[in-house]
Scaffold this active site. Sequence first.
Site, PDB file in Angstrom:
ATOM      1  CD  GLU A   1       1.185  -1.007  -4.879  1.00 17.79           C
ATOM      2  OE1 GLU A   1       0.070  -0.514  -5.115  1.00 17.79           O
ATOM      3  OE2 GLU A   1       1.856  -0.714  -3.895  1.00 17.79           O
TER       4      GLU A   1
ATOM      5  CG  HIS B   1      -1.389   0.343  -1.684  1.00 21.88           C
ATOM      6  ND1 HIS B   1      -0.659   0.929  -2.690  1.00 21.88           N
ATOM      7  CD2 HIS B   1      -1.596   1.320  -0.768  1.00 21.88           C
ATOM      8  CE1 HIS B   1      -0.441   2.203  -2.403  1.00 21.88           C
ATOM      9  NE2 HIS B   1      -0.998   2.462  -1.230  1.00 21.88           N
TER      10      HIS B   1
ATOM     11  NE  ARG C   1       1.873   6.133  -3.695  1.00 21.72           N
ATOM     12  CZ  ARG C   1       0.898   6.248  -2.794  1.00 21.72           C
ATOM     13  NH1 ARG C   1       0.884   5.467  -1.718  1.00 21.72           N
ATOM     14  NH2 ARG C   1      -0.087   7.112  -2.978  1.00 21.72           N
TER      15      ARG C   1
HETATM   16  C1  DGY Z   1      -2.434   7.113  -0.149  1.00 23.68           C
HETATM   17  O1  DGY Z   1      -3.489   7.730   0.056  1.00 23.68           O
HETATM   18  O2  DGY Z   1      -1.487   7.626  -0.724  1.00 23.68           O
HETATM   19  C2  DGY Z   1      -2.339   5.730   0.367  1.00 23.68           C
HETATM   20  O3  DGY Z   1      -1.323   5.031  -0.244  1.00 23.68           O
HETATM   21  C3  DGY Z   1      -3.661   5.014   0.300  1.00 23.68           C
HETATM   22  O4  DGY Z   1      -3.630   3.876   1.133  1.00 23.68           O
END
Ligand code: DGY
Length: 325
Positions: free
Chosen positions: A269, A287, A240
């Site tokens: 984001e 992402h 993240r």
């Molecule tokens: C998630 O599922 O947390 C991922 O970031 C998706 O790509």
Amino acid sequence: MKNPRILITEPIPQTVISHLKEFGEVTVGEKGQYNSEEALIDVLKNYDALLCMLSTPVTKKVLRSAPNLKIVANFAVGYNNIDVKTATNLDIKVANTPDVLTEACGDFAMALLMATTRNFYQAETYLREGKFKGWEPLGFLGMELRGKTLGIVGMGRIGQAFAHRAKAFGMNISYHNRSRLPKQIEEELDCSFISTTEELARQSDVLSLNCPLTSETHHLVDKDILTTMPKHAILINISRGPVVDEEALAEALHNKEIAGAGLDVFEREPEVHPRLLSAPNCTMLPHIASATFETREAIGMLAAKAIIKVFNGVPDKEISNLVTG
Ligand code: DGY
């Protein structure tokens, strides 16, 4: 409950939507339509279940304004967008999607590592701009992986999938995790536990972030960690965005305090820090770590099944992807 009202915040694979339509009354929002608290608060009182994205802010305010809500199923494994504690207090179930995206994310981490260490973006841009005038002995030299150390912060399912792949490329694997892995898994992965992130950063040629975003991991990679990393090192982040202090990273990249970064996630984001956009040694993607046809369908099905199980009265302990705060 018969015919629960289910809100899917934005378009997802059609097979999943059809599956849910056999079970309840389904509404599908538009891309980004429910990325604000206000939009959610406005609509959620009319729904019994929410299938949402990692960009959907399921906050305390939102949960408190949804008297009929029984379950929030996140279309993601990471669920930092949901106030799970409040949901648990309000007896609203929360589901995420573990396991089904592990391999896609492991593949992607390897691809991002290769793209970053071997300058794919810079080299492709050079070619597209018509600058390629023939093979150059000193053009776009990058870091070779064999014998280098990959330091993984967060050795869960995705961290381990990445480790397996990197091992096949001849890398040495070190990791830091809240709790040390069982000896047998350490042996299988042939990896060493390092007791602090600082020490891992100091020892790694590539530092990869594969941990969830929590209050402990927010800005885990800050100016100090970036200074601790060797100058030739690369940072990879597919976890993240807020795990990294983007301002500090942009500075470190511009000042060549580290050699580069491969980023799939960003602090705010969909905004990307302008100084990252102008950093020459940064590979950035929107992402997409789990973005394969197979995985996105599996993510949707797992989320949908949690919703169906909850309304069918399946006991919590038999729904393996429920999380509690
Ligand atoms: C998630 O599922 O947390 C991922 O970031 C998706 O790509």
